[in-house]
Design an enzyme around this catalytic site. Structure first.
Site, PDB file in Angstrom:
ATOM      1  N   GLY A  11       0.833  -1.206   0.000  1.00 48.61           N
ATOM      2  CA  GLY A  11       0.000   0.000   0.000  1.00 48.61           C
ATOM      3  C   GLY A  11       0.864   1.250   0.000  1.00 48.61           C
ATOM      4  O   GLY A  11       1.877   1.308   0.694  1.00 48.61           O
ATOM      5  N   VAL A  23      16.838   8.421  -1.430  1.00 47.68           N
ATOM      6  CA  VAL A  23      17.627   7.306  -1.969  1.00 47.68           C
ATOM      7  C   VAL A  23      18.397   7.773  -3.212  1.00 47.68           C
ATOM      8  O   VAL A  23      19.616   7.576  -3.332  1.00 47.68           O
ATOM      9  CB  VAL A  23      16.697   6.103  -2.324  1.00 47.68           C
ATOM     10  CG1 VAL A  23      17.446   5.067  -3.159  1.00 47.68           C
ATOM     11  CG2 VAL A  23      16.138   5.482  -1.045  1.00 47.68           C
ATOM     12  N   ARG A  72       1.006  -5.091  -5.313  1.00 48.02           N
ATOM     13  CA  ARG A  72       1.244  -6.299  -4.518  1.00 48.02           C
ATOM     14  C   ARG A  72       1.363  -7.416  -5.548  1.00 48.02           C
ATOM     15  O   ARG A  72       0.362  -7.872  -6.090  1.00 48.02           O
ATOM     16  CB  ARG A  72       0.087  -6.546  -3.548  1.00 48.02           C
ATOM     17  CG  ARG A  72      -0.038  -5.449  -2.492  1.00 48.02           C
ATOM     18  CD  ARG A  72      -1.160  -5.733  -1.510  1.00 48.02           C
ATOM     19  NE  ARG A  72      -1.138  -4.796  -0.398  1.00 48.02           N
ATOM     20  CZ  ARG A  72      -1.978  -3.783  -0.246  1.00 48.02           C
ATOM     21  NH1 ARG A  72      -2.930  -3.579  -1.115  1.00 48.02           N
ATOM     22  NH2 ARG A  72      -1.889  -2.975   0.796  1.00 48.02           N
ATOM     23  N   ASP A 103       5.874  -5.227   5.827  1.00 50.13           N
ATOM     24  CA  ASP A 103       6.434  -6.559   6.087  1.00 50.13           C
ATOM     25  C   ASP A 103       6.448  -7.467   4.859  1.00 50.13           C
ATOM     26  O   ASP A 103       7.406  -8.197   4.617  1.00 50.13           O
ATOM     27  CB  ASP A 103       5.614  -7.256   7.188  1.00 50.13           C
ATOM     28  CG  ASP A 103       6.195  -6.973   8.567  1.00 50.13           C
ATOM     29  OD1 ASP A 103       7.354  -6.544   8.651  1.00 50.13           O
ATOM     30  OD2 ASP A 103       5.465  -7.189   9.553  1.00 50.13           O
ATOM     31  N   THR A 125       4.477   2.306   5.528  1.00 47.89           N
ATOM     32  CA  THR A 125       3.066   1.904   5.582  1.00 47.89           C
ATOM     33  C   THR A 125       2.364   2.794   6.589  1.00 47.89           C
ATOM     34  O   THR A 125       2.939   3.107   7.644  1.00 47.89           O
ATOM     35  CB  THR A 125       2.881   0.421   5.985  1.00 47.89           C
ATOM     36  OG1 THR A 125       1.504   0.225   6.391  1.00 47.89           O
ATOM     37  CG2 THR A 125       3.767  -0.003   7.139  1.00 47.89           C
ATOM     38  N   ASP A 127       0.117   2.025   8.527  1.00 48.17           N
ATOM     39  CA  ASP A 127      -0.377   1.267   9.691  1.00 48.17           C
ATOM     40  C   ASP A 127       0.563   1.256  10.900  1.00 48.17           C
ATOM     41  O   ASP A 127       0.145   0.896  11.990  1.00 48.17           O
ATOM     42  CB  ASP A 127      -0.643  -0.190   9.295  1.00 48.17           C
ATOM     43  CG  ASP A 127      -1.838  -0.323   8.372  1.00 48.17           C
ATOM     44  OD1 ASP A 127      -2.550   0.687   8.188  1.00 48.17           O
ATOM     45  OD2 ASP A 127      -2.068  -1.414   7.839  1.00 48.17           O
ATOM     46  N   ASP A 129       2.712  -0.918  11.620  1.00 50.55           N
ATOM     47  CA  ASP A 129       2.588  -2.276  12.177  1.00 50.55           C
ATOM     48  C   ASP A 129       3.818  -3.152  11.902  1.00 50.55           C
ATOM     49  O   ASP A 129       3.723  -4.366  11.838  1.00 50.55           O
ATOM     50  CB  ASP A 129       1.331  -2.957  11.608  1.00 50.55           C
ATOM     51  CG  ASP A 129       1.364  -3.079  10.095  1.00 50.55           C
ATOM     52  OD1 ASP A 129       2.230  -2.448   9.452  1.00 50.55           O
ATOM     53  OD2 ASP A 129       0.523  -3.820   9.553  1.00 50.55           O
ATOM     54  N   ARG A 154     -17.242  15.554  14.157  1.00 52.13           N
ATOM     55  CA  ARG A 154     -17.631  15.968  15.509  1.00 52.13           C
ATOM     56  C   ARG A 154     -18.582  17.176  15.473  1.00 52.13           C
ATOM     57  O   ARG A 154     -19.556  17.236  16.227  1.00 52.13           O
ATOM     58  CB  ARG A 154     -16.393  16.337  16.325  1.00 52.13           C
ATOM     59  CG  ARG A 154     -16.716  16.984  17.669  1.00 52.13           C
ATOM     60  CD  ARG A 154     -15.463  17.513  18.306  1.00 52.13           C
ATOM     61  NE  ARG A 154     -14.601  16.423  18.713  1.00 52.13           N
ATOM     62  CZ  ARG A 154     -14.761  15.717  19.838  1.00 52.13           C
ATOM     63  NH1 ARG A 154     -15.750  16.002  20.651  1.00 52.13           N
ATOM     64  NH2 ARG A 154     -13.953  14.737  20.138  1.00 52.13           N
ATOM     65  N   ARG A 171      -5.964  -2.931   8.884  1.00 50.44           N
ATOM     66  CA  ARG A 171      -6.636  -4.235   8.716  1.00 50.44           C
ATOM     67  C   ARG A 171      -6.276  -5.191   9.849  1.00 50.44           C
ATOM     68  O   ARG A 171      -7.094  -5.918  10.357  1.00 50.44           O
ATOM     69  CB  ARG A 171      -6.232  -4.829   7.358  1.00 50.44           C
ATOM     70  CG  ARG A 171      -7.045  -6.022   6.977  1.00 50.44           C
ATOM     71  CD  ARG A 171      -7.065  -6.315   5.485  1.00 50.44           C
ATOM     72  NE  ARG A 171      -5.864  -5.945   4.748  1.00 50.44           N
ATOM     73  CZ  ARG A 171      -5.867  -5.606   3.468  1.00 50.44           C
ATOM     74  NH1 ARG A 171      -6.997  -5.571   2.811  1.00 50.44           N
ATOM     75  NH2 ARG A 171      -4.752  -5.312   2.840  1.00 50.44           N
ATOM     76  N   LYS A 214     -23.516  15.027  25.288  1.00 50.22           N
ATOM     77  CA  LYS A 214     -24.617  14.727  24.380  1.00 50.22           C
ATOM     78  C   LYS A 214     -24.177  14.193  23.015  1.00 50.22           C
ATOM     79  O   LYS A 214     -24.997  13.807  22.190  1.00 50.22           O
ATOM     80  CB  LYS A 214     -25.468  15.988  24.184  1.00 50.22           C
ATOM     81  CG  LYS A 214     -26.107  16.483  25.472  1.00 50.22           C
ATOM     82  CD  LYS A 214     -27.382  17.231  25.184  1.00 50.22           C
ATOM     83  CE  LYS A 214     -28.075  17.729  26.436  1.00 50.22           C
ATOM     84  NZ  LYS A 214     -28.174  16.750  27.509  1.00 50.22           N
TER      85      LYS A 214
END
Ligand code: F6P
Length: 319
Positions: A11, A23, A72, A103, A125, A127, A129, A154, A171, A214
């Site tokens: 992603g 790079v 991917r 990963d 990424t 995420d 993660d 809001r 995910r 509320k």
């Protein structure tokens, strides 16, 4: 090494362009040539490789997405695909590759490294993660985008005395949900790492409502899902008009924040220095304020624990 390649995979994430720029320019500064491999590993299967110079990466530090495109690639995951990728590298004189991604992309980097093309992974990424690093490129921008969107939600939730149940990306991971939930003062934060207890959420809303509140924000990670059902459940149990919103891909785009541009530049540069020194099969990481690197195998075997203490802080302050 005389020539290195760079690709983005998985992603996209805001800041990937800043990493590509780092790079390319670091490599040129060190006297190396750079090839851009387009659409991730699929560019190595289909020989989609371009020359990059310092000017090819002008004006991209501020832009989301990735100028090299991303994918991917399923065909890369076969032995035949990997050998084709190695051949493409050899054809273009590519002696090492910087892989920017998550990963899954690092597993590809490991597979190419063991087949004779040293690779260095840069964590990219939204995420956050990846176990080996405290920070992944794109995380900050994605969170800021989500917060901006939820602040808008809001306003309308507050005007109508509603409960807004909002899904943010992730995910398999609740890191975006956790910090975005804290930053938007969510009454509850639901993440895939922990058991989801909707009864407790309802109890909390009822308790807080008794103190005069509320409108309510409930932040739900994508991995938990089902925001429509959650909103319907809350409405049924509390009588509070509830609405569900899925923020979706808006979180993946947009101009990277300062934090993402700076980390991306540092990590892209570190990856090139490793290859320049003949070191491959590594991933760059951000740990305790420093840019470090790990063996890819070691990195892929690490586990990341969810910060339940931070969730407790969120819980204690959302009253
Ligand atoms: O890994 C980043 C991420 O945005 C996840 O949060 C999400 O689940 C996934 O990618 C969605 O991927 P795609 O939009 O490419 O299908």
């Amino acid at each position: 090494m005389k020539t290195i390649g760079v690709l983005t995979s998985g992603g996209d994430a805001p800041g990937m362009n800043a990493a590509i720029r780092a790079v390319v320019r670091t490599a040129i500064t060190l006297g190396m040539n750079v090839k851009g491999i387009r659409s991730g590993y699929s560019g190595l299967i289909h020989d989609d490789v371009i020359d990059l110079d310092a000017r090819s990466v002008s004006d991209i530090i501020s832009r989301g997405g990735t100028m090299l495109y991303t994918a991917r690639s399923k065909s890369f995951m076969t032995e035949e695909g990997m050998m084709t990728a190695v051949e493409t590298c050899k054809k273009h004189g590519i002696e090492g590759v910087v892989v920017i991604g998550g990963d899954g992309s690092f597993r590809g980097a490991r597979d190419l490294s063991v087949r004779g093309i040293p690779c260095v992974g840069v964590p990219g990424t939204i995420d956050n993660d990846i176990a080996s690093t405290e920070y992944t490129i794109g995380f900050d921008t994605a969170m800021n985008t989500a917060v901006e969107m939820i602040d808008k939600i809001r306003d309308t939730a507050q005007s109508h005395h509603r409960c807004s149940v909002i899904e943010v990306m992730g995910r398999h991971a609740g890191y975006i949900a956790l910090q975005v939930g804290i930053a938007t003062g969510a009454t509850a934060i639901l993440v895939p790492e922990l058991t989801v207890d909707l009864e407790s959420v309802v109890k909390k809303i009822i308790a807080v409502e008794k103190t005069g509140k509320k409108h309510f924000i409930i932040v739900v990670a994508e991995g938990v899902g089902g925001v429509d059902k959650i909103a319907a459940y809350i409405q049924e149990k509390t009588g509070i008009d509830s609405r569900a919103t899925v923020l979706g891909h808006v979180q993946r785009g947009g101009n990277p924040t300062v934090r993402d541009r700076v980390r991306a530049t540092q990590m892209g540069s570190a990856a090139v220095h490793l290859l320049y020194n003949g070191v491959g099969n590594r991933v760059v990481a951000y740990k305790k304020g420093e840019i470090v690197d790990f063996d890819i195998y070691e990195a892929l075997n690490m586990t990341k624990s969810f910060d339940e203490g931070m969730l407790e802080v969120a819980h204690e302050t959302a009253i």
